[in-house]
Every structure is written in structure tokens, then in C-alpha cells.
Design a protein around this motif. Structure first.
Motif, PDB file in Angstrom:
ATOM      1  N   ASN A 273      25.302  53.716  29.062  1.00 47.41           N
ATOM      2  CA  ASN A 273      26.159  52.501  29.032  1.00 47.41           C
ATOM      3  C   ASN A 273      25.516  51.225  28.915  1.00 47.41           C
ATOM      4  O   ASN A 273      25.796  50.402  28.022  1.00 47.41           O
ATOM      5  N   ARG A 274      24.854  51.079  29.906  1.00 45.71           N
ATOM      6  CA  ARG A 274      24.264  49.765  30.118  1.00 45.71           C
ATOM      7  C   ARG A 274      22.842  49.661  28.857  1.00 45.71           C
ATOM      8  O   ARG A 274      22.988  48.461  28.473  1.00 45.71           O
TER       9      ARG A 274
ATOM     10  N   ILE B 245      19.265  50.566  36.546  1.00 44.57           N
ATOM     11  CA  ILE B 245      20.433  49.945  36.026  1.00 44.57           C
ATOM     12  C   ILE B 245      20.348  48.453  36.350  1.00 44.57           C
ATOM     13  O   ILE B 245      20.435  47.489  35.409  1.00 44.57           O
TER      14      ILE B 245
ATOM     15  N   SER C  12      18.698  54.036  40.872  1.00 49.23           N
ATOM     16  CA  SER C  12      19.501  53.058  40.288  1.00 49.23           C
ATOM     17  C   SER C  12      18.872  51.889  40.057  1.00 49.23           C
ATOM     18  O   SER C  12      19.532  51.001  39.289  1.00 49.23           O
TER      19      SER C  12
ATOM     20  N   GLN D 155      25.853  56.054  33.310  1.00 51.08           N
ATOM     21  CA  GLN D 155      25.933  54.760  33.566  1.00 51.08           C
ATOM     22  C   GLN D 155      24.557  53.930  33.024  1.00 51.08           C
ATOM     23  O   GLN D 155      24.754  53.044  32.422  1.00 51.08           O
TER      24      GLN D 155
END
Length: 185
Positions: A155-156, A90, A87, A152
């Protein structure tokens, strides 16, 4: 280094199936393979983007990191159950987006791809990234264990490419191309 390829063609895919990293074979047009292909296409587009930049550009290092991340992401999809990414990706992207966006004026209109070659190529990466994201969303809907980090991250990453394109369009006295309705031109 892992496996060394000494022979590029194997003929094992001639019947429309391909191998995953876990030895399973699946249809080449499955959503999993389509997602891997979209991510590979995005990675290639980032490579072209890098080649449009001046060799001393400070943007090359983070873009090369994005290429490594995309390769790992494709690897995760090719090896269900393996995790190569975390993570922090992100968070790293959000930090980079915030840093790039800080120097940009507020966006008051839609912009069109262009401004210069690097900005246009970055918009191409952004739009391919959005397609990869849509494919991963469809893939995730069918999976027992959806790959939410991939969704995710893509998308970022498309947000990152948007802000990077704005940044690049303004380099070398360039400007962003603002959209104008046909009725206002």
C-alpha cells in the motif's frame, strides 16, 4: 550464497504444482503463488524503470533497495513463518514519500500516466503494485496468520510510486498530464 542452480528445468512443476521454500508443494494458481508472481512482476517493472533513468540519477539507489525488499517479500511468502522484513520498511518509505512530495505543488486534479518515459513507467509500477496489494489482501483473508506487513508495505509502496511519478514527470522541463473530463475539454 545459498543453493546454486545448475539445472534450470526440473519438470517438477509440469503437473501444476510448485515448491515453497519450506519443501511443501502447492498449486501454481494458489493465492500465495499469485501474490508471489505479482510481486515478481512488480520487481521486474522496477528494473525497467531503473533502466529508463540516467545512470547518475540519485533515484537508482532507493529503487534498487525497493527491488531487494520486494525479493525478500516474495521470499517471506514462499517460506511461511520466516520474517525477512521489518516495520522500518514502512517508515523508510514514508520518509522518502515526504521528501519527494515536499518539492511538488499540491495536487488539485487527477493526473494521467505520462509526462515522460520514466514517469509513465513509474505509473506502470504503481498500478502493478496495487494489483499485488489486492492479491495479498485476498491471500491474507484466507490465511490463519495473515501477512499484514506485506499488505501495508505494498500500500505504501504504491503511494511512493505515485509521488515518484509526479517528481519524474516534472524533470527535464516536463509536466504532469492533468485529467480533463470529456465535458470540460
Amino acid at each position: 550464497m545459498g543453493i546454486r542452480l545448475t539445472k534450470i528445468y526440473t519438470r517438477s512443476g509440469d503437473k501444476g504444482k510448485t515448491g515453497l521454500g519450506i519443501k511443501d508443494r502447492i498449486a501454481k494458481d494458489s493465492l500465495r503463488i499469485t501474490a508471489i508472481g505479482d510481486i515478481d512482476e512488480l520487481n521486474s517493472t522496477v528494473g525497467v524503470l531503473i533502466e529508463t533513468l540516467d545512470k547518475s540519477s540519485e533515484l537508482i539507489k532507493p529503487l534498487r533497495q525497493r527491488q531487494h525488499d520486494l525479493f525478500d517479500l516474495g521470499g517471506e511468502l514462499a517460506m511461511p513463518g520466516y520474517e525477512l522484513l521489518g516495520s522500518e520498511l514502512i517508515t523508510d518509505l514514508e520518509t522518502e514519500i515526504d521528501q519527494l512530495n515536499e518539492a511538488l505543488p499540491p495536487l488539485e486534479n487527477f493526473i494521467l500516466p505520462g509526462g515522460n518515459l520514466a514517469a509513465a513507467q513509474t505509473h506502470m509500477a504503481r498500478s502493478i503494485c496495487r494489483r499485488a496489494e489486492r492479491t495479498v489482501v485476498s491471500f491474507n483473508r484466507e490465511e490463519e496468520k495473515p501477512h499484514l506487513l506485506a499488505q501495508q508495505y505494498l500500500n505504501r509502496l504504491s503511494d511512493y510510486f505515485f509521488v515518484l511519478a509526479r517528481h519524474l514527470a516534472r524533470q527535464s522541463d516536463g509536466e504532469e498530464i492533468l485529467w480533463q473530463s470529456r465535458h470540460k475539454r
